[in-house]
Design a protein around this motif. Structure first.
Motif, PDB file in Angstrom:
ATOM      1  N   UNK A 102     -25.050 -28.945 -14.711  1.00  0.00           N
ATOM      2  CA  UNK A 102     -25.913 -29.039 -13.537  1.00  0.00           C
ATOM      3  C   UNK A 102     -25.782 -27.842 -12.591  1.00  0.00           C
ATOM      4  N   UNK A 103     -24.557 -27.356 -12.406  1.00  0.00           N
ATOM      5  CA  UNK A 103     -24.355 -26.313 -11.398  1.00  0.00           C
ATOM      6  C   UNK A 103     -23.700 -25.045 -11.879  1.00  0.00           C
ATOM      7  N   UNK A 104     -23.310 -24.991 -13.170  1.00  0.00           N
ATOM      8  CA  UNK A 104     -22.642 -23.801 -13.682  1.00  0.00           C
ATOM      9  C   UNK A 104     -21.129 -23.921 -13.593  1.00  0.00           C
ATOM     10  N   UNK A 105     -20.437 -23.033 -14.293  1.00  0.00           N
ATOM     11  CA  UNK A 105     -18.983 -23.096 -14.365  1.00  0.00           C
ATOM     12  C   UNK A 105     -18.317 -22.820 -13.024  1.00  0.00           C
ATOM     13  N   UNK A 106     -18.900 -21.945 -12.205  1.00  0.00           N
ATOM     14  CA  UNK A 106     -18.297 -21.667 -10.906  1.00  0.00           C
ATOM     15  C   UNK A 106     -18.315 -22.897 -10.005  1.00  0.00           C
TER      16      UNK A 106
END
Length: 398
Positions: free
Chosen positions: A276-280
């Protein structure tokens, strides 16, 4: 993942569970070990460092060896060595002997997680990798939390020597599971021209240094700070709960089991957060959870109550399991031809950092007590959130 892929990940996770359990059941048992060997609990904490430092330092070495000789073959050797050396710890008559035995155990255990992570990268396709590594690490660090409860219970009922022997038997069971593992295909590198041991060592150090300080600098330095903060804090929770909250080894271990439960939960949801939001975003969520853990520990210190420590254990486990496996996934893209070495360098940063964190923790406690330790950890987490996340973001954009 297919049924076979999931079976491989679960088996490797069990091996990782044993390696994590083998160290972290010691935390709630430290007061008993200190009493038996006639030393202060803060001095007995060197047992944790004795395991973590070689455990972290040798991970890239084991990762590189696995790249060359086969990861499954190497795992069978080091898991057996872990089991035998853990049984040896049970017979240690002095602190010095126990420290030497723990160093040996850490040497054998060093490659289990890094080699397993690289093996997961071989078995699972890239689009499923983050979730698979999260599941692997969730199982692994569930062992870290559950072993605290089981180790504390065995310590109170039978003694810490019996606890070491029990986890040695668990290591033998993991080794038998590895012998039954089938369906793994590994692509070994072509045979190269034979070189001298000195040349091999120089080449390895050059490749490792290039990856650590140049190609993946932001990833690996974040791994170092993660180990110092998260593992450093966790390593002192057993003695904190005993000295400040008055809990027995069993009660301390049962409370710290919330760490393992949170690790399992975090391992199952990390892939969804990444989608949903990326690895970071996963790393940021983990660091926020770590800050909550520090706040809970400060509250527990000020009130003398163990109740806030329940939330601290859960938040610490959730935070760690969101950050560490995500760094592993990022490291696999630093140099896909050397995934074993890349993931091993994460282990170097995290677990050697954990050993350093134990030393720094002793200094902080000596200077200002446990509240000083939690305050230092909170400041370090804020710095990691700001500096580390920005560095990782710049790397992603590059």
């Amino acid at each position: 993942m297919t049924v076979n892929q999931r079976s491989v990940v679960i088996t490797l996770g069990f091996c990782g569970l044993v390696s994590a359990a083998d160290n972290w059941f010691v935390s709630p048992a430290l007061p008993a070990i200190a009493q038996t060997l006639a030393v202060a609990p803060s001095v007995a904490a060197v047992v944790l460092t004795a395991y973590l430092v070689p455990y972290g330092m040798l991970q890239p070495v084991c990762g590189a060896i696995g790249d060359r000789v086969g990861r499954q073959r190497l795992l069978r050797v080091i898991v057996l060595g872990l089991a035998i050396s853990t049984v040896v710890c049970a017979a240690a008559p002095t602190l010095e002997t126990l420290v030497a035995a723990r160093i040996l155990t850490g040497c054998f255990a060093a490659g289990i997680i890094s080699v397993s992570q690289a093996l997961v990268g071989d078995v699972v396709p890239a689009e499923e990798r983050a979730g698979a590594v999260g599941l692997l690490m969730g199982i692994t660090f569930t062992g870290q939390g559950l072993s605290a409860g089981l180790g504390g219970l065995i310590t109170d009922l039978v003694g810490w020597r019996a606890a070491f022997a029990s986890f040695g038997v668990l290591g033998l069971l993991a080794w038998l599971c590895l012998l039954r593992l089938r369906g793994i295909s590994e692509a070994l590198p072509a045979v190269e021209e034979q070189r001298s041991p000195l040349g091999e060592a120089r080449d390895f150090l050059e490749r490792a240094a290039c990856l650590f300080f140049r190609q993946g600098r932001a990833i690996y330095l974040t791994a170092c700070s993660t180990g110092i903060i998260y593992l450093g804090v966790y390593g002192f929770m057993g003695t904190f709960l005993s000295e400040r909250c008055g809990l027995s080894s069993t009660a301390s271990g049962l409370l710290m089991m919330f760490y393992g439960v949170a690790c399992l939960v975090g391992g199952t949801i990390s892939g969804r957060i990444a989608a949903r939001g990326g690895l970071l975003r996963v790393i940021q969520a983990g660091e926020a959870s770590g800050l909550c853990a520090v706040i809970f520990l400060a509250a527990s210190t000020l009130t003398g109550s163990w109740v806030p420590a329940l939330g601290a254990a859960a938040c610490l486990g959730l935070g760690y399991i969101l950050v560490q496996p995500t760094l592993v996934s990022l490291s696999m893209d630093v140099d896909p031809s050397q995934t074993g070495l890349c993931t091993g360098l994460i282990g170097l940063g995290v677990f050697a950092g954990g050993g350093v964190g134990s030393v720094l923790g002793q200094i902080a406690i000596g200077a200002g007590g446990y509240l000083a330790l939690w305050t230092c950890a909170g400041v370090a987490l804020v710095a990691q959130t700001v500096i580390g996340t920005c560095a990782l973001a710049r790397r992603e954009r590059a």
